[in-house]
Design a protein around this motif. Structure first.
Motif, PDB file in Angstrom:
ATOM      1  N   THR A  68       0.736  -1.150   0.081  1.00 15.84           N
ATOM      2  CA  THR A  68      -0.198  -0.268   0.238  1.00 15.84           C
ATOM      3  C   THR A  68       0.881   0.992   0.130  1.00 15.84           C
ATOM      4  OG1 THR A  68      -1.737  -1.118   1.367  1.00 15.84           O
ATOM      5  CG2 THR A  68      -1.843   1.460   1.551  1.00 15.84           C
ATOM      6  N   LYS A  69       0.291   1.924  -1.162  1.00 13.81           N
ATOM      7  CA  LYS A  69       1.498   3.381  -0.945  1.00 13.81           C
ATOM      8  C   LYS A  69       0.449   4.061   0.509  1.00 13.81           C
ATOM      9  CE  LYS A  69       2.707   6.780  -4.882  1.00 13.81           C
ATOM     10  NZ  LYS A  69       1.630   6.790  -6.092  1.00 13.81           N
ATOM     11  N   TYR A  70       2.087   4.012   1.248  1.00 13.27           N
ATOM     12  CA  TYR A  70       2.050   5.788   2.452  1.00 13.27           C
ATOM     13  C   TYR A  70       1.324   4.974   2.890  1.00 13.27           C
ATOM     14  CZ  TYR A  70       3.204   8.687  -1.680  1.00 13.27           C
ATOM     15  OH  TYR A  70       3.927   9.663  -2.209  1.00 13.27           O
ATOM     16  N   GLY A  71       1.301   3.331   2.891  1.00 11.96           N
ATOM     17  CA  GLY A  71       0.898   2.288   4.030  1.00 11.96           C
ATOM     18  C   GLY A  71       1.968   1.484   5.016  1.00 11.96           C
ATOM     19  N   ASP A  72       2.553   0.192   3.943  1.00 13.66           N
ATOM     20  CA  ASP A  72       3.663  -0.606   4.765  1.00 13.66           C
ATOM     21  C   ASP A  72       4.051  -0.177   3.710  1.00 13.66           C
ATOM     22  OD1 ASP A  72       1.651  -1.843   2.646  1.00 13.66           O
ATOM     23  OD2 ASP A  72       2.500  -3.691   2.952  1.00 13.66           O
ATOM     24  N   GLY A  73       3.961   1.297   2.854  1.00 13.18           N
ATOM     25  CA  GLY A  73       5.330   1.695   2.159  1.00 13.18           C
ATOM     26  C   GLY A  73       5.897   2.102   2.468  1.00 13.18           C
ATOM     27  N   GLY A  74       4.984   2.760   3.566  1.00  7.81           N
ATOM     28  CA  GLY A  74       5.847   4.314   4.313  1.00  7.81           C
ATOM     29  C   GLY A  74       6.860   3.626   5.468  1.00  7.81           C
ATOM     30  N   VAL A  75       7.722   4.383   5.409  1.00  9.52           N
ATOM     31  CA  VAL A  75       9.471   3.603   5.838  1.00  9.52           C
ATOM     32  C   VAL A  75      10.348   4.261   5.632  1.00  9.52           C
ATOM     33  CG1 VAL A  75       8.514   1.175   5.474  1.00  9.52           C
ATOM     34  CG2 VAL A  75      10.464   2.213   3.902  1.00  9.52           C
ATOM     35  N   ASP A  76      11.055   4.655   6.758  1.00  8.94           N
ATOM     36  CA  ASP A  76      12.722   4.891   6.443  1.00  8.94           C
ATOM     37  C   ASP A  76      13.478   4.496   6.164  1.00  8.94           C
ATOM     38  OD1 ASP A  76      11.487   7.287   8.269  1.00  8.94           O
ATOM     39  OD2 ASP A  76      11.697   5.995   9.816  1.00  8.94           O
ATOM     40  N   LEU A  77      13.549   2.667   5.948  1.00  6.42           N
ATOM     41  CA  LEU A  77      14.280   2.342   5.016  1.00  6.42           C
ATOM     42  C   LEU A  77      13.664   0.890   4.898  1.00  6.42           C
ATOM     43  CD1 LEU A  77      17.164   1.629   7.974  1.00  6.42           C
ATOM     44  CD2 LEU A  77      15.096   2.189   8.948  1.00  6.42           C
ATOM     45  N   SER A  78      14.537  -0.556   4.106  1.00 10.99           N
ATOM     46  CA  SER A  78      14.212  -0.805   3.759  1.00 10.99           C
ATOM     47  C   SER A  78      15.353  -2.206   3.514  1.00 10.99           C
ATOM     48  CB  SER A  78      13.567  -1.265   2.828  1.00 10.99           C
ATOM     49  OG  SER A  78      12.710   0.009   2.110  1.00 10.99           O
ATOM     50  N   PRO A  79      15.357  -2.842   5.176  1.00  8.65           N
ATOM     51  CA  PRO A  79      16.316  -3.862   5.172  1.00  8.65           C
ATOM     52  C   PRO A  79      16.445  -5.154   4.292  1.00  8.65           C
ATOM     53  CG  PRO A  79      15.298  -4.031   7.205  1.00  8.65           C
ATOM     54  CD  PRO A  79      14.412  -3.000   6.449  1.00  8.65           C
ATOM     55  N   ILE A  80      15.180  -5.524   4.352  1.00 16.28           N
ATOM     56  CA  ILE A  80      14.621  -6.431   3.213  1.00 16.28           C
ATOM     57  C   ILE A  80      13.894  -6.631   1.569  1.00 16.28           C
ATOM     58  CG2 ILE A  80      14.916  -7.913   5.438  1.00 16.28           C
ATOM     59  CD1 ILE A  80      11.905  -8.635   4.588  1.00 16.28           C
ATOM     60  N   ALA A  81      14.299  -4.861   1.008  1.00 18.79           N
ATOM     61  CA  ALA A  81      14.173  -5.256  -0.420  1.00 18.79           C
ATOM     62  C   ALA A  81      14.721  -5.465  -0.959  1.00 18.79           C
ATOM     63  CB  ALA A  81      13.226  -3.482  -0.027  1.00 18.79           C
ATOM     64  N   ASP A  82      15.836  -6.239  -1.386  1.00 16.86           N
ATOM     65  CA  ASP A  82      17.024  -6.971  -2.228  1.00 16.86           C
ATOM     66  C   ASP A  82      16.624  -8.226  -2.493  1.00 16.86           C
ATOM     67  OD1 ASP A  82      18.317  -6.529  -4.581  1.00 16.86           O
ATOM     68  OD2 ASP A  82      20.269  -6.691  -2.944  1.00 16.86           O
ATOM     69  N   LEU A  83      16.076  -8.658  -1.016  1.00 20.27           N
ATOM     70  CA  LEU A  83      15.544 -10.016  -1.170  1.00 20.27           C
ATOM     71  C   LEU A  83      14.606 -10.561  -1.503  1.00 20.27           C
ATOM     72  CD1 LEU A  83      17.197 -10.113   2.590  1.00 20.27           C
ATOM     73  CD2 LEU A  83      18.087 -10.875   0.706  1.00 20.27           C
ATOM     74  N   MET A  84      15.083 -11.539  -2.594  1.00 22.20           N
ATOM     75  CA  MET A  84      13.726 -12.150  -3.579  1.00 22.20           C
ATOM     76  C   MET A  84      12.553 -13.149  -2.265  1.00 22.20           C
ATOM     77  SD  MET A  84      13.361 -11.831  -6.013  1.00 22.20           S
ATOM     78  CE  MET A  84      14.043 -11.838  -7.756  1.00 22.20           C
ATOM     79  N   LYS A  85      11.898 -13.716  -2.386  1.00 25.31           N
ATOM     80  CA  LYS A  85      10.933 -14.090  -1.360  1.00 25.31           C
ATOM     81  C   LYS A  85      11.648 -15.263  -0.832  1.00 25.31           C
ATOM     82  CE  LYS A  85       7.052 -13.849   1.286  1.00 25.31           C
ATOM     83  NZ  LYS A  85       6.374 -13.060   1.742  1.00 25.31           N
ATOM     84  N   SER A  86      11.617 -15.763  -1.699  1.00 23.22           N
ATOM     85  CA  SER A  86      13.119 -17.881  -1.643  1.00 23.22           C
ATOM     86  C   SER A  86      13.931 -17.002  -0.674  1.00 23.22           C
ATOM     87  CB  SER A  86      13.091 -17.768  -2.415  1.00 23.22           C
ATOM     88  OG  SER A  86      13.938 -17.250  -4.020  1.00 23.22           O
ATOM     89  N   GLU A  87      14.581 -16.360  -0.638  1.00 28.05           N
ATOM     90  CA  GLU A  87      15.917 -15.492  -0.051  1.00 28.05           C
ATOM     91  C   GLU A  87      15.266 -14.946   1.492  1.00 28.05           C
ATOM     92  OE1 GLU A  87      18.764 -13.777  -3.353  1.00 28.05           O
ATOM     93  OE2 GLU A  87      17.286 -12.968  -2.559  1.00 28.05           O
ATOM     94  N   VAL A  88      14.748 -14.548   1.390  1.00 27.62           N
ATOM     95  CA  VAL A  88      13.784 -14.815   2.621  1.00 27.62           C
ATOM     96  C   VAL A  88      13.453 -15.094   3.513  1.00 27.62           C
ATOM     97  CG1 VAL A  88      11.574 -13.550   3.785  1.00 27.62           C
ATOM     98  CG2 VAL A  88      12.407 -12.482   2.269  1.00 27.62           C
ATOM     99  N   TYR A  89      12.715 -16.419   2.951  1.00 22.07           N
ATOM    100  CA  TYR A  89      12.463 -17.893   3.657  1.00 22.07           C
ATOM    101  C   TYR A  89      14.073 -18.498   4.203  1.00 22.07           C
ATOM    102  CZ  TYR A  89       8.278 -18.764   2.893  1.00 22.07           C
ATOM    103  OH  TYR A  89       6.761 -17.915   3.112  1.00 22.07           O
ATOM    104  N   ALA A  90      14.357 -18.431   3.580  1.00 18.38           N
ATOM    105  CA  ALA A  90      15.986 -18.931   4.127  1.00 18.38           C
ATOM    106  C   ALA A  90      16.889 -18.289   4.770  1.00 18.38           C
ATOM    107  CB  ALA A  90      17.453 -19.025   2.839  1.00 18.38           C
ATOM    108  N   LEU A  91      17.062 -16.468   4.990  1.00 22.57           N
ATOM    109  CA  LEU A  91      16.830 -15.865   6.333  1.00 22.57           C
ATOM    110  C   LEU A  91      16.492 -16.018   7.441  1.00 22.57           C
ATOM    111  CD1 LEU A  91      19.684 -14.707   4.069  1.00 22.57           C
ATOM    112  CD2 LEU A  91      18.854 -12.259   4.714  1.00 22.57           C
ATOM    113  N   ALA A  92      15.211 -16.432   7.283  1.00 25.04           N
ATOM    114  CA  ALA A  92      14.447 -16.450   8.173  1.00 25.04           C
ATOM    115  C   ALA A  92      14.131 -17.831   9.207  1.00 25.04           C
ATOM    116  CB  ALA A  92      13.191 -16.407   7.526  1.00 25.04           C
ATOM    117  N   ALA A  93      15.238 -19.190   8.237  1.00 27.00           N
ATOM    118  CA  ALA A  93      15.373 -19.734   8.785  1.00 27.00           C
ATOM    119  C   ALA A  93      16.915 -19.806   9.779  1.00 27.00           C
ATOM    120  CB  ALA A  93      16.072 -20.737   7.839  1.00 27.00           C
ATOM    121  N   GLU A  94      17.932 -19.199   8.862  1.00 32.83           N
ATOM    122  CA  GLU A  94      18.886 -18.796   9.477  1.00 32.83           C
ATOM    123  C   GLU A  94      19.294 -18.151  11.091  1.00 32.83           C
ATOM    124  OE1 GLU A  94      23.334 -18.369   9.665  1.00 32.83           O
ATOM    125  OE2 GLU A  94      22.005 -19.561   8.190  1.00 32.83           O
ATOM    126  N   VAL A  95      18.130 -17.311  11.179  1.00 34.43           N
ATOM    127  CA  VAL A  95      18.029 -16.495  12.374  1.00 34.43           C
ATOM    128  C   VAL A  95      17.136 -16.925  13.108  1.00 34.43           C
ATOM    129  CG1 VAL A  95      18.555 -14.777  10.861  1.00 34.43           C
ATOM    130  CG2 VAL A  95      15.999 -14.639  11.195  1.00 34.43           C
TER     131      VAL A  95
END
Length: 263
Positions: free
Chosen positions: A151-178
């Motif tokens: 959502t524009k100016y919803g969940d898109g309204g943030v100060d910084l995006s730490p995982i926005a260069d990760l594909m969804k599959s990579e998100v899952y891989a990191l989630a398992a890691e942490v």
């Protein structure tokens, strides 16, 4: 992917950004989904104060339960993590009574779904301003730069995006890691904006694996003529959503006034 090194890279990036910005910590909206669980964990690993905010609005109990499970284990693992629940259901319902009854508009339900996200954004910035925190975004690469599924100016309204260069599959891989809870890793992705059990796949019309594939093909400059059958359907869907949502991905257009008109 070298998951441990990617985790360390993101955590270091968060630390440096907060330090350079002279901010005190991070605030993250935690929904019970994989993206917010990973983001809040990465923020927690910085050692900076990390506030996890639950913001239910007619939320499915399964989502609430997963969010609470994640926050509980995160607070057990990291002493710098705190949490608060702000039930926004009444705020949302009050808003609905104050705006005109547009029940005949076919876009009403989508508009209300986006309103939920925007109320949550306002809430996160309330706490960010209160504590001098940064609002950490939870969008991944496919959502933010592929199909614009936010959502524009919803969940898109943030100060910084730490995982926005990760594909969804990579998100899952990191989630398992942490160590994100298995219940969250195994749950079907949902934006939780509709008050029912519809998934992201139900809304978009394709799985994240399919969308990742289509995004990669688009980066290779492929066209729909290169595919047939289901692959063609998914690629055409991706291109349609990508084109339609460019207004979310591009900077706000500014009307430049010719110099001679300002003289």
């Amino acid at each position: 992917m070298q998951t441990d090194k990617v985790v360390n890279h993101i955590v270091s990036w968060l630390e440096q950004y907060a330090t350079n910005a002279k901010m005190s910590g991070f605030v993250v909206g935690v929904s019970g989904g994989i993206d917010s669980a990973l983001t809040s964990t990465l923020c927690a690993k910085t050692g900076f104060p990390t506030l996890c905010v639950e913001m239910p609005i007619h939320q499915a109990q399964s989502q609430v339960t997963r969010a609470q499970e994640h926050i509980t284990q995160l607070k057990e693992r990291y002493s710098n993590v705190s949490s608060i629940e702000v039930n926004l259901t009444t705020v949302f319902e009050t808003f609905k009574t104050e705006v005109p009854d547009d029940s005949e508009h076919e876009t009403l339900f989508l508009s209300l779904a986006n309103t939920r996200a925007r109320i949550r954004m306002t809430t996160l910035y309330y706490f960010a301003g209160l504590h001098k925190y940064l609002v950490a975004g939870t969008g991944n690469k496919v959502e933010d730069f592929g199909v614009g599924f936010y959502t524009k100016y919803g969940d898109g309204g943030v100060d910084l995006s730490p995982i926005a260069d990760l594909m969804k599959s990579e998100v899952y891989a990191l989630a398992a890691e942490v160590g994100v809870p298995a219940s969250i890793q195994n749950a079907k992705p949902t934006d939780g904006l509709w008050g029912d059990d519809r998934t992201d796949e139900d809304q978009i019309g394709a799985t994240y694996d399919q969308l990742e594939w289509a995004m990669q093909q688009d980066e290779l400059k492929k066209t729909e003529n290169d595919f047939e059958g289901e692959e063609k359907r998914v690629f055409v869907l991706f291109k349609r959503l990508n084109n339609a949502n460019q207004h979310k991905m591009q900077p706000i257009p500014v009307c430049k006034i010719p110099f001679h008109l300002k003289k």
